[in-house]
Every structure is written in C-alpha cells, then in structure tokens.
Enzyme design. Sequence first.
Site, PDB file in Angstrom:
ATOM      1  N   SER B  13      69.045 -21.822  38.959  1.00 16.37           N
ATOM      2  CA  SER B  13      68.868 -21.615  37.439  1.00 16.37           C
ATOM      3  C   SER B  13      67.518 -21.092  37.484  1.00 16.37           C
ATOM      4  O   SER B  13      66.946 -19.851  38.386  1.00 16.37           O
ATOM      5  CB  SER B  13      69.062 -22.753  36.940  1.00 16.37           C
ATOM      6  N   HIS B  40      73.025 -19.545  37.205  1.00 13.81           N
ATOM      7  CA  HIS B  40      73.498 -19.230  36.013  1.00 13.81           C
ATOM      8  C   HIS B  40      73.284 -17.815  35.570  1.00 13.81           C
ATOM      9  O   HIS B  40      71.905 -17.228  35.647  1.00 13.81           O
ATOM     10  CB  HIS B  40      72.937 -20.514  35.447  1.00 13.81           C
ATOM     11  N   ASP B 131      72.640 -29.418  36.244  1.00  9.11           N
ATOM     12  CA  ASP B 131      73.126 -28.553  36.732  1.00  9.11           C
ATOM     13  C   ASP B 131      72.898 -28.897  38.667  1.00  9.11           C
ATOM     14  O   ASP B 131      71.980 -28.923  38.632  1.00  9.11           O
ATOM     15  CB  ASP B 131      73.226 -27.411  36.469  1.00  9.11           C
TER      16      ASP B 131
END
Lengths: 273, 186
Positions: B13, B40, B131
């Site tokens: 990310s 992401h 995440d």
Amino acid sequence: MKEDISAVDFLDIINIVKLQYGYDFAGYVQASLKRRILRFMSRTNISTVFDLKHRLINDSELFTHMVQYITVNVTEMFRDPRFYRTLREEVLPKLAAYPNIKIWHAGCSTGEEVFSMAILLQEAGLLSRTKLYASDLNPMNLEKAATGIIPLDNMKDYTYNYIQSGGLADFSNYYTARYDNVLIKKELRKQINFFQHNLVTDTVFNEFQLICCRNVFIYFNRELQNHVLQLFYDSLSSRGYLAMGIRESMRFANIHKQYETVHAQEKIYRRKS
Amino acid sequence: MKGAYDIITIGGSAGSLSVLTMLLDALPENMRMPVVIVLHRLRNVESEMGRLLSATKKIREPEDKEPVKDHHFYLAPQNYHLMIEADKTFMLDYSELVNYSRPAIDMTFSSVAEVYGHRALCILLSGANKDGAEGLCEVIAAGGTGIAQDPQTATFEAMPQSAIDLCRDVKILTIEEIIKFIFFET
C-alpha cells in the site's frame, strides 16, 4: 482459529436452501459463497454448521436474513465511467432507431446502475420511449431500489464518475438531497419496473434490445454462466446488446460463438442474428 | 529450498511502489511460478499501473475465471477483490470493502493460503493500515511462508508491523534480503 465448512456440509446447506426456499446456489462459485456463509454465521452468533442447518430448516426469517448476507449487494452509480461513455457514444445512438426500447438490468441490486442508465437515456432524449426492467433475486434490494433513496455520502464519488462518463449536466439536477440521503427524481424512475427474478431458476419473460448484467457472472461457475448467457441470448432481440462487467469474460463460456464482440474492453457484446 | 513454492503473492500500500518496482526489476524474466501483486489503488480512475510498476516485466490484470499461469506477472484490477479458486483460476469479487480497501490484500492472501497451503510465498510491503496482516498469518498457519518488509526500512511501517505483531514466524527482511530469498529459495 477460523471456522470452516466441509464440502459435505456445504452441499447440505445448498440443498436445504433449495428444497425449503427454492433458491438454487449450486452453480455459485464456492470460495466466495462459503466465505459469506461463514461471515453470516459469525454475525448472527451461529457457532456450528449443525446449528445453521437446523435453524435454516426451522426458521424462514433466518433464511431471509441470510440471503441479505450471502448475496453481494454492492453497487455504484456510473461505476467504470468509460463503460458509460461507450454506451452513450456507441450503443444508445443505435438503440435510438427503435420506436420503443426495452432494457433489462439483471441483478440490479439497489438500483444505482439502472438510475445511471435512466440518466443516460434522458440525456439522449430516449427515456420517454424506453421501458427499463430491473430485476434481482433479493426482495430487500428491490424494496430499497424502489424508494429511489441513496446515501448522500456516496454522491461525491458518483458525481465524479458521472463527469468521467461524459456527463455534461449538473449532476445535482437529478436528485433532491434531504438530511443524509438523496432522492433520485421521480421523472427518472417512472420508466423503471423493479421485480424479482432469479437468473438460475426463472426463464425468459420479454424481449430486449439491451441487457446489462454487470458483476453478476463473477459469482457463477462456468456451467451456470453458460446457462445465463443462453437465457440472455433467448431474451435478446435480433442484434440486441449484452453488457457484462469489465473484468468478466465470455471467452471461457461455450456459448460465446453466438455473440459478436462490439467493444472488447468494455465487454459489450451483440446477439449474432 | 529450490522449487518449494508454486506462487508468490505480494501485497503493498502506501510507500510500496518504489520497493515493488525495485523488486520486480530484480526478478528474472522467466519466473517458474506466477507472481500475483495486490496494491491499494484508486477505484474509478483510469490507470496504467501495470506499466508504471515495471519497465521490464509484462504485468497483466486478470479477468474473472482466467487460469493462473506460471511465468506470468499479475496485478489485482481496480475495484475488485482478487481471489484464487481451488482449480487455480482467478476469481474476482465485487463485495464490500475490507480494511477500507478493494482490492484487499487479506482476501487474496487468505485464498492463496487455502489453495496453495505450504506451497505459498506471500510478501507484505510498506503500508499505512493493517490490511494483509491476517492473510499473511493464515498463509503461515497453512504451512506457507510469510515475509514482512522490515518495518525500519518501510516508508509506512504499520502494515508489515501489524503482521509481525499478529503472529509468530513472520520473516522480517529488507528488500535486498527479499530479492535474495526469491533468488535462492524459490
């Protein structure tokens, strides 16, 4: 540790749901359906698969609740703006040749995509001679869709999507905002008919110049994809259009030879004859 | 051990782009196994991410039901969760955001753990949320290998650190060490 559902239990659940309630999930992709059943169990504090089966047999309200959880009800207005731009520029001008236009949104969820379509048709001057049929297997979705109410929080994204799709009007003309929600204008919704239809078990009911079924096929296995593509073929008028989700593909289905590709990237196809 | 893995999955990310590019450019052209990348990304904008990531590797965004092939580099498409089914085909999912993200790294790692078990190698790079942590731990619990980028070398440490905090046996490696690991252990 994560709870799991064995293959045998999974089939049991599918069978109970089918026999008791008439919903057939046998052709759904297993990994995602299993995950969603587990999520439902954890949210409703059902700790074992045995309990789930027992309650499904005896408690129809639980099933209604479960349908909410195990079907995917996520949707956006003007999702994939380039798809809508393609509809605007390449498909709607062709549909304009018909005196009356019929469009089917299969798996419409809470209606955001069919509202988007109504806006496109309005802007193309076609809405008044179009009938929009919007179906879903989940009655709760349809109830919500029929209200025309959308959370205000989403409108910023939707406005952005709308502009990206080539929309030139002021997007806020299409709804009225009140507190935390917006209401899609009645004039956009009056041509839409929401009704329950299950792609697995229900059949052809009309003939359409365009069918939109986006991000539904991803939950179906290949066999069921073929079945539904046949249903759509039989529901399309000659040379009628079919639009799938932009990551969904027809090329893994046997029936693809009966369709020709109109726009490969946006996954727009056409019935061959 | 050579030949120990059937798939490499990489999640990243915020702050992961530059290290990911470095990693991809260092990998051999003809990897024996598929490499699946989950980043992401913004959801409704047109993007050339696949091309941006690497000048040397052809990276494709898979379609639903496409078979997962060796020697290929894949990138999770925007606005879908990416999972792998038991028959080693991709499955896209348009369900709720997970950890505020779609694609969510957890979803991909978790399905890779289930399908590939001890033959899975998963790598979690820099990022500002948690995440991927749960998914990485599922991979390890299934007998696979989970690597977290050394948080001290990550632009945003939260993501790799969450995995390290969540379960034991996470390998903590710098990017150079990750590249070496892939070269000598896969």
